[in-house]
Design an enzyme around this catalytic site. Structure first.
Site, PDB file in Angstrom:
ATOM      1  N   SER A   1      24.500  73.402  27.161  1.00  0.00           N
ATOM      2  CA  SER A   1      25.292  72.985  25.993  1.00  0.00           C
ATOM      3  C   SER A   1      24.845  71.625  25.491  1.00  0.00           C
ATOM      4  CB  SER A   1      26.770  72.922  26.373  1.00  0.00           C
ATOM      5  OG  SER A   1      26.987  71.867  27.317  1.00  0.00           O
TER       6      SER A   1
ATOM      7  N   HIS B   1      22.834  64.700  43.581  1.00  0.00           N
ATOM      8  CA  HIS B   1      24.076  63.997  43.925  1.00  0.00           C
ATOM      9  C   HIS B   1      25.210  64.946  44.281  1.00  0.00           C
ATOM     10  CE1 HIS B   1      25.401  64.283  39.464  1.00  0.00           C
ATOM     11  NE2 HIS B   1      24.337  65.027  39.625  1.00  0.00           N
ATOM     12  N   ARG B   2      25.309  66.060  43.515  1.00  0.00           N
ATOM     13  CA  ARG B   2      26.444  66.975  43.779  1.00  0.00           C
ATOM     14  C   ARG B   2      26.237  67.751  45.076  1.00  0.00           C
ATOM     15  NH1 ARG B   2      29.355  65.651  39.870  1.00  0.00           N
ATOM     16  NH2 ARG B   2      28.490  65.393  37.786  1.00  0.00           N
TER      17      ARG B   2
ATOM     18  N   ARG C   1      28.141  59.782  25.970  1.00  0.00           N
ATOM     19  CA  ARG C   1      28.459  60.123  24.584  1.00  0.00           C
ATOM     20  C   ARG C   1      28.883  58.876  23.798  1.00  0.00           C
ATOM     21  NH1 ARG C   1      28.935  64.674  27.180  1.00  0.00           N
ATOM     22  NH2 ARG C   1      28.913  66.703  26.138  1.00  0.00           N
TER      23      ARG C   1
ATOM     24  N   GLU D   1      19.910  69.507  38.506  1.00  0.00           N
ATOM     25  CA  GLU D   1      19.151  68.573  39.339  1.00  0.00           C
ATOM     26  C   GLU D   1      18.281  69.313  40.351  1.00  0.00           C
ATOM     27  OE1 GLU D   1      21.882  68.118  37.931  1.00  0.00           O
ATOM     28  OE2 GLU D   1      22.521  66.026  37.845  1.00  0.00           O
TER      29      GLU D   1
ATOM     30  N   ASN E   1      16.522  61.394  35.959  1.00  0.00           N
ATOM     31  CA  ASN E   1      16.849  62.825  35.915  1.00  0.00           C
ATOM     32  C   ASN E   1      18.173  63.041  35.189  1.00  0.00           C
ATOM     33  OD1 ASN E   1      16.691  65.541  36.246  1.00  0.00           O
ATOM     34  ND2 ASN E   1      17.130  65.543  38.448  1.00  0.00           N
TER      35      ASN E   1
ATOM     36  N   LYS F   1      23.136  58.730  41.197  1.00  0.00           N
ATOM     37  CA  LYS F   1      22.989  59.309  39.854  1.00  0.00           C
ATOM     38  C   LYS F   1      24.288  59.221  39.065  1.00  0.00           C
ATOM     39  CE  LYS F   1      20.993  63.279  37.494  1.00  0.00           C
ATOM     40  NZ  LYS F   1      22.009  63.731  36.563  1.00  0.00           N
TER      41      LYS F   1
ATOM     42  N   ARG G   1      20.890  75.117  41.663  1.00  0.00           N
ATOM     43  CA  ARG G   1      22.201  75.017  42.300  1.00  0.00           C
ATOM     44  C   ARG G   1      22.787  76.375  42.681  1.00  0.00           C
ATOM     45  NH1 ARG G   1      25.131  70.190  38.799  1.00  0.00           N
ATOM     46  NH2 ARG G   1      24.004  68.444  39.769  1.00  0.00           N
TER      47      ARG G   1
ATOM     48  N   SER H   1      29.811  61.920  31.416  1.00  0.00           N
ATOM     49  CA  SER H   1      29.624  62.606  30.136  1.00  0.00           C
ATOM     50  C   SER H   1      30.211  61.799  28.985  1.00  0.00           C
ATOM     51  CB  SER H   1      30.278  63.984  30.199  1.00  0.00           C
ATOM     52  OG  SER H   1      29.608  64.788  31.148  1.00  0.00           O
TER      53      SER H   1
ATOM     54  N   ASP I   1      22.600  57.425  35.787  1.00  0.00           N
ATOM     55  CA  ASP I   1      22.587  58.201  34.537  1.00  0.00           C
ATOM     56  C   ASP I   1      23.004  57.372  33.329  1.00  0.00           C
ATOM     57  OD1 ASP I   1      21.729  60.471  35.816  1.00  0.00           O
ATOM     58  OD2 ASP I   1      23.352  61.748  35.103  1.00  0.00           O
TER      59      ASP I   1
ATOM     60  N   ASP J   1      29.742  72.268  36.992  1.00  0.00           N
ATOM     61  CA  ASP J   1      29.442  71.141  37.894  1.00  0.00           C
ATOM     62  C   ASP J   1      30.323  71.161  39.141  1.00  0.00           C
ATOM     63  OD1 ASP J   1      27.495  70.274  36.201  1.00  0.00           O
ATOM     64  OD2 ASP J   1      28.474  68.417  35.599  1.00  0.00           O
TER      65      ASP J   1
HETATM   66  O1  LIG Z   1      27.284  67.485  28.132  1.00  0.00           O
HETATM   67  C1  LIG Z   1      27.476  67.037  29.261  1.00  0.00           C
HETATM   68  O2  LIG Z   1      27.907  65.901  29.462  1.00  0.00           O
HETATM   69  C2  LIG Z   1      27.187  67.900  30.427  1.00  0.00           C
HETATM   70  C3  LIG Z   1      27.052  69.262  30.280  1.00  0.00           C
HETATM   71  C4  LIG Z   1      26.798  70.161  31.421  1.00  0.00           C
HETATM   72  O3  LIG Z   1      25.459  70.612  31.334  1.00  0.00           O
HETATM   73  P1  LIG Z   1      25.048  72.074  30.753  1.00  0.00           P
HETATM   74  O4  LIG Z   1      25.542  72.191  29.370  1.00  0.00           O
HETATM   75  O5  LIG Z   1      23.560  72.031  30.870  1.00  0.00           O
HETATM   76  O6  LIG Z   1      25.695  73.082  31.654  1.00  0.00           O
HETATM   77  C5  LIG Z   1      27.014  69.488  32.758  1.00  0.00           C
HETATM   78  O7  LIG Z   1      26.417  70.245  33.789  1.00  0.00           O
HETATM   79  C6  LIG Z   1      26.449  68.099  32.794  1.00  0.00           C
HETATM   80  O8  LIG Z   1      26.677  67.467  34.028  1.00  0.00           O
HETATM   81  C7  LIG Z   1      27.078  67.235  31.735  1.00  0.00           C
HETATM   82  C1  LIG Z   2      23.958  68.535  35.646  1.00  0.00           C
HETATM   83  C2  LIG Z   2      24.294  67.259  35.758  1.00  0.00           C
HETATM   84  O1  LIG Z   2      23.780  66.250  35.055  1.00  0.00           O
HETATM   85  P1  LIG Z   2      22.740  66.137  33.862  1.00  0.00           P
HETATM   86  O2  LIG Z   2      22.519  67.490  33.287  1.00  0.00           O
HETATM   87  O3  LIG Z   2      23.382  65.203  32.887  1.00  0.00           O
HETATM   88  O4  LIG Z   2      21.504  65.565  34.461  1.00  0.00           O
HETATM   89  C3  LIG Z   2      25.356  66.837  36.702  1.00  0.00           C
HETATM   90  O5  LIG Z   2      25.774  65.669  36.645  1.00  0.00           O
HETATM   91  O6  LIG Z   2      25.781  67.640  37.529  1.00  0.00           O
END
Ligand SMILES: O=C(O)C1=C[C@@H](OP(=O)(O)O)[C@@H](O)[C@H](O)C1
Ligand SMILES: C=C(OP(=O)(O)O)C(=O)O
Length: 465
Positions: free
Chosen positions: A190, A419-420, A36, A374, A100, A445, A377, A32, A58, A346
């Site tokens: 988010s 992956h998770r 960013r 992904e 993805n 990923k 879940r 993340s 990613d 996550d």
């Molecule tokens: O902003 C981010 O880096 C992330 C926000 C989360 O997603 P959601 O906001 O869709 O829950 C998380 O699941 C994802 O792995 C990374």
């Molecule tokens: C939801 C995930 O990733 P993203 O939404 O960035 O694909 C994750 O890494 O668990």
């Protein structure tokens, strides 16, 4: 035939059972934060150096896409040098393939819409089932030009033909110096809000005085929004987040108002924290086996909300300690709990596997948004936990897991290109014989070296086919 070294590509992996897992580990950089920082650095004036970055699918798709948009990026191990520009779009941009990566597609969609240019963003089939319509609609309302989802399902591919954003304030439309106001739903992801926030300084560079973003209704995964703001500030942006009180929410359905003002991004040197979601697997290894695992480079003050997973393990009976540069989980997660995981979604799969070894049921609440990741879940996770012998009630917003008496049974588990799913389910094999994980390479990923790092920590080889 099985071996103790991975075949390429491996069909399956089985973690070898054994005693308590004890040791220390520093996971790779946060996905993340890396994505960013890449976005902010790409749109900054001047050069940035990012250290401790995650190198995985990613982040590679983010880097490839930014390069196609004309950004110069040089990579040296886990350090990345980015020559930024507030005009990131060359005349003609090749189609962007995002695999993805939810962060990449959502952050780039917003940033490129603000920057201007013509783009097509697409990914793997599952990406074309992951929603983005709320973000696209928010952008369409301020877009000079057009932005649409290519198909009617409200998911990528996304097509952008943009001349930047237009102001909608009382100062007058489309005039430099005007404000831009966007409204976006927050109940699915988010990442829509984070994408709009990070794109806002580009609109300011383009002459607007400020950007206001209003979140309509509930906002999920809240800690990621704070993480976005903190990263933006490190690159020189001015941003304020105002959570609305209940009266204001009831009046206009706005839960959070974000205001971005000041100036555009400036290049900087930026250190990325280790990935806290990845860390959850190692803390869970201690909690399942009654061992002791220290994760280095993270503290409870980390920018990543997922460090809160340690508090959840503590509620289950583990001992949680920390110092100025590490967080340690010790002892078994003995009892099931009832827990709201909206902010740390996550880590739901990690917790679900820990719950298999606890006494009594565990109820996970408030994570309906986990169905859009992904894979589903909630539903797919329930399916695999049942194969291990658990009784699982699937709820609209989560699950209740009743652990199998006598421990999980042997099973061959699907991972759904998630992956998770692979990383979390493999942990059941620390204490249960014959837990075979299919398609373990899907960890590329976010964590290509996961199984190697797990092997080093537990000190015994996995079995690969
Ligand atoms: O902003 C981010 O880096 C992330 C926000 C989360 O997603 P959601 O906001 O869709 O829950 C998380 O699941 C994802 O792995 C990374
Ligand atoms: C939801 C995930 O990733 P993203 O939404 O960035 O694909 C994750 O890494 O668990």
């Amino acid at each position: 035939m099985s071996s103790t070294t991975p075949v390429d590509p491996p069909v399956s992996v089985t973690v070898t059972t054994g005693g308590p897992v004890s040791g220390a580990i520093r996971p790779p950089g946060s996905k993340s934060l890396t994505n960013r920082a890449l976005i902010c650095a790409a749109m900054a004036s001047g050069t940035s150096t990012l250290t401790g970055c995650l190198r995985s699918e990613d982040t590679e798709v983010m880097i490839d896409s930014l390069r196609k948009c004309g950004v110069r990026i040089e990579i040296d191990g886990d350090s990345i040098r980015v020559d930024g520009s507030d005009r990131i779009a060359p005349d003609k941009v090749e189609p962007l393939f995002i695999a993805n990566s939810g962060t990449s597609v959502r952050f780039l969609t917003a940033a490129l819409s603000a920057a201007g240019g013509q783009y097509r963003l697409s990914g793997v089939p599952r990406m074309h089932e992951r929603p983005i319509a709320d973000l696209v609609n928010a952008l369409a309302a301020v877009q000079n030009g057009s932005i649409i989802c290519e198909s009617p399902n409200g998911c990528p591919p996304v097509l952008i033909q943009s001349d930047g954003w237009q102001g909608t304030s009382s100062v007058g439309c489309d005039t430099p110096g005007s404000q831009v106001v966007l409204q976006v739903a927050g109940n699915v992801s988010s990442q829509y809000l984070s994408g709009l926030m990070m794109a806002a300084p580009v609109a300011i560079e383009n002459g607007h005085t400020s950007v206001t973003i209003e979140v309509l209704g509930e906002l999920v995964s809240r800690p990621y929004v704070e993480m976005t703001a903190q990263t933006m500030r490190s690159f020189g942006a001015t941003i304020d987040i105002h959570d609305q009180d209940d009266d204001a929410r009831d009046r206009d359905n706005v839960s959070v108002r974000v205001i971005v003002s000041g100036e555009g991004y400036r290049g900087t040197t930026y250190a990325i924290e280790p990935d806290a979601s990845a860390a959850s697997y190692f803390w869970a290894a201690a909690a399942i086996t009654g061992g002791k695992v220290t994760v280095q480079g993270l503290t409870p003050d980390a920018m990543q909300g997922d460090v809160g997973f340690c508090d959840v393990l503590q509620q289950m009976g583990c001992t949680f300690t920390h110092d100025e540069d590490s967080m340690t989980i010790e002892g078994r997660a003995a009892n099931g709990i009832d827990v709201d995981m909206n902010k740390i979604s996550d880590t739901v799969q990690t917790l679900a596997v820990v719950a298999l070894f606890a006494q009594g049921p565990t109820r996970v609440r408030n994570v309906a948004h986990n169905r859009f990741k992904e894979t589903d879940r909630i539903g797919d996770l329930a399916c695999e936990l049942r194969k291990l012998g658990a009784e699982v009630d699937e709820h609209e917003d989560g699950l209740t897991i009743t652990p199998p008496s006598g421990g999980p049974s042997s099973a061959t588990l699907e991972t759904y290109h998630d992956h998770r799913m692979a990383m979390s389910l493999s942990l059941a094999g620390l204490c249960a014989e014959g837990v075979e994980i299919l398609d373990p390479a899907c960890t590329v990923k976010t964590y290509p070296e996961f199984f190697k790092d797990l092997e080093e920590l537990i000190g015994r080889p996995h079995r690969w086919t």
